[in-house]
Design a protein around this motif. Structure first.
Motif, PDB file in Angstrom:
ATOM      1  N   GLY A  20     -31.343  33.891 -68.026  1.00 35.71           N
ATOM      2  CA  GLY A  20     -31.828  34.677 -69.134  1.00 35.71           C
ATOM      3  C   GLY A  20     -32.649  35.881 -68.761  1.00 35.71           C
ATOM      4  O   GLY A  20     -33.569  36.232 -69.494  1.00 35.71           O
ATOM      5  N   GLU A  79     -33.370  39.907 -68.437  1.00 38.91           N
ATOM      6  CA  GLU A  79     -33.079  40.888 -69.465  1.00 38.91           C
ATOM      7  C   GLU A  79     -31.845  41.739 -69.177  1.00 38.91           C
ATOM      8  O   GLU A  79     -31.177  42.179 -70.084  1.00 38.91           O
ATOM      9  CB  GLU A  79     -34.292  41.772 -69.683  1.00 38.91           C
ATOM     10  CG  GLU A  79     -35.371  41.031 -70.483  1.00 38.91           C
ATOM     11  CD  GLU A  79     -36.468  41.954 -70.925  1.00 38.91           C
ATOM     12  OE1 GLU A  79     -36.968  41.766 -72.029  1.00 38.91           O
ATOM     13  OE2 GLU A  79     -36.815  42.864 -70.172  1.00 38.91           O
ATOM     14  N   GLN A  80     -31.575  42.033 -67.944  1.00 33.96           N
ATOM     15  CA  GLN A  80     -30.448  42.922 -67.694  1.00 33.96           C
ATOM     16  C   GLN A  80     -29.463  42.296 -66.715  1.00 33.96           C
ATOM     17  O   GLN A  80     -28.770  42.969 -65.978  1.00 33.96           O
ATOM     18  CB  GLN A  80     -30.928  44.274 -67.180  1.00 33.96           C
ATOM     19  CG  GLN A  80     -32.070  44.172 -66.203  1.00 33.96           C
ATOM     20  CD  GLN A  80     -32.041  45.292 -65.209  1.00 33.96           C
ATOM     21  OE1 GLN A  80     -30.991  45.740 -64.791  1.00 33.96           O
ATOM     22  NE2 GLN A  80     -33.198  45.731 -64.813  1.00 33.96           N
ATOM     23  N   VAL A 106     -26.441  39.183 -66.032  1.00 33.48           N
ATOM     24  CA  VAL A 106     -25.077  39.004 -66.504  1.00 33.48           C
ATOM     25  C   VAL A 106     -25.094  38.781 -68.013  1.00 33.48           C
ATOM     26  O   VAL A 106     -25.849  37.964 -68.522  1.00 33.48           O
ATOM     27  CB  VAL A 106     -24.445  37.798 -65.782  1.00 33.48           C
ATOM     28  CG1 VAL A 106     -23.078  37.500 -66.370  1.00 33.48           C
ATOM     29  CG2 VAL A 106     -24.343  38.073 -64.303  1.00 33.48           C
ATOM     30  N   LYS A 107     -24.276  39.510 -68.718  1.00 29.32           N
ATOM     31  CA  LYS A 107     -24.218  39.375 -70.177  1.00 29.32           C
ATOM     32  C   LYS A 107     -22.999  38.550 -70.542  1.00 29.32           C
ATOM     33  O   LYS A 107     -21.887  39.054 -70.567  1.00 29.32           O
ATOM     34  CB  LYS A 107     -24.150  40.761 -70.808  1.00 29.32           C
ATOM     35  CG  LYS A 107     -25.365  41.621 -70.479  1.00 29.32           C
ATOM     36  CD  LYS A 107     -25.317  42.916 -71.219  1.00 29.32           C
ATOM     37  CE  LYS A 107     -26.331  43.914 -70.708  1.00 29.32           C
ATOM     38  NZ  LYS A 107     -27.693  43.398 -70.604  1.00 29.32           N
ATOM     39  N   ASP A 108     -23.250  37.279 -70.830  1.00 30.01           N
ATOM     40  CA  ASP A 108     -22.099  36.420 -71.114  1.00 30.01           C
ATOM     41  C   ASP A 108     -21.735  36.421 -72.587  1.00 30.01           C
ATOM     42  O   ASP A 108     -20.696  35.926 -72.972  1.00 30.01           O
ATOM     43  CB  ASP A 108     -22.368  34.984 -70.628  1.00 30.01           C
ATOM     44  CG  ASP A 108     -23.341  34.252 -71.530  1.00 30.01           C
ATOM     45  OD1 ASP A 108     -24.331  34.883 -71.937  1.00 30.01           O
ATOM     46  OD2 ASP A 108     -23.106  33.076 -71.836  1.00 30.01           O
ATOM     47  N   GLU A 109     -22.593  36.995 -73.435  1.00 25.75           N
ATOM     48  CA  GLU A 109     -22.279  37.021 -74.860  1.00 25.75           C
ATOM     49  C   GLU A 109     -21.356  38.185 -75.186  1.00 25.75           C
ATOM     50  O   GLU A 109     -21.359  39.208 -74.503  1.00 25.75           O
ATOM     51  CB  GLU A 109     -23.573  37.106 -75.683  1.00 25.75           C
ATOM     52  CG  GLU A 109     -24.324  35.784 -75.673  1.00 25.75           C
ATOM     53  CD  GLU A 109     -25.638  35.834 -76.414  1.00 25.75           C
ATOM     54  OE1 GLU A 109     -26.047  36.915 -76.850  1.00 25.75           O
ATOM     55  OE2 GLU A 109     -26.264  34.767 -76.528  1.00 25.75           O
ATOM     56  N   LEU A 110     -20.614  38.011 -76.271  1.00 25.70           N
ATOM     57  CA  LEU A 110     -19.659  39.046 -76.649  1.00 25.70           C
ATOM     58  C   LEU A 110     -20.293  40.010 -77.659  1.00 25.70           C
ATOM     59  O   LEU A 110     -19.825  41.061 -77.889  1.00 25.70           O
ATOM     60  CB  LEU A 110     -18.409  38.405 -77.262  1.00 25.70           C
ATOM     61  CG  LEU A 110     -17.697  37.422 -76.318  1.00 25.70           C
ATOM     62  CD1 LEU A 110     -16.727  36.555 -77.081  1.00 25.70           C
ATOM     63  CD2 LEU A 110     -16.962  38.182 -75.224  1.00 25.70           C
TER      64      LEU A 110
END
Lengths: 209, 10
Positions: free
Chosen positions: B1, B3-4, B6-10
């Motif tokens: 979690g 802030e910058q 890996v963004k796993d959300e779409l």
């Protein structure tokens, strides 16, 4: 991945497919804001640039490709294939009034001042307001076809479910992303008036006004 | 979690 996130994604997917199929089956995009669809295509393009830089999961990659592909297919149907049915006279929202301030905000308020991160932030902010041309169009004409309201309902439900996903993630993973949460709250609020009308009117009469 | 990350959300 939790149940809210998954159902949110599926609701989002359903919305996109419903719209695409509606236009395809009726051979018409009457009542659909092409401007909102352009904004969504821009949202997905700027957000999913990480397809080129990092692999997260097969699910993640597939969904991103489907979302982007469907967004461009929808824009193509509206502005090329079924252009004659496009209701441009009623689709008069000035999208520069959204894109320019949102672009400025993405530069000022972001997690990291890097190109990819600024574009991701831009996409989050833009998504929260991208439906406004569509809602503006409906308020102008005073009506929407039932299937269009189903599309909007699924789209609103998706972001509302993401809010529950973030609450879940905060409690169980200690995760929170302020930019996504604030934009997600704004986005969900924009659908509230519509939710109310949808529940009280759409299921009673088959015409939404 | 972070802030910058890996963004796993779409």
């Amino acid at each position: 991945m939790n149940v809210f996130r998954l159902t949110g994604d599926l609701s989002h997917l359903a919305a996109i497919i419903i719209l695409l199929l509606k236009i395809w089956k009726t051979r018409s995009c009457a009542g659909i804001s092409g401007k909102s669809q352009i904004l969504f295509a821009l949202v997905f393009t700027t957000r999913y640039l990480d397809l080129l830089t990092s692999f997260i999961s097969l699910y993640n990659t597939c969904m991103k490709i489907i979302y982007v592909g469907c967004a461009y297919a929808t824009v193509y149907l509206i502005y090329a294939k079924f252009r004659a049915t496009y209701d441009g006279n009623h689709d008069t929202f000035r999208i520069e009034f959204l894109v320019v301030p949102v672009g400025g905000l993405a530069f000022l308020v972001n997690h990291d001042f890097s190109p990819l991160e600024i574009l991701w932030t831009f996409s989050i902010y833009l998504e929260s307001v991208a439906i406004l041309p569509q809602l503006f169009m409906i308020s102008k004409t005073g009506e929407a076809e039932t299937i269009t309201t189903h599309y909007l309902f699924c789209l609103g439900v998706y972001r509302a479910l993401y809010l529950f996903n973030w609450i879940w993630r905060f409690y169980f993973e200690g995760f929170f992303d302020m930019i996504a949460i604030v934009a997600g709250v704004v986005q969900t609020i924009l659908y509230c008036d519509f939710f109310y009308l949808y529940v009280t009117k759409v299921n009673a009469v088959q015409r939404f006004q | 979690g972070d802030e910058q990350g890996v963004k796993d959300e779409l």
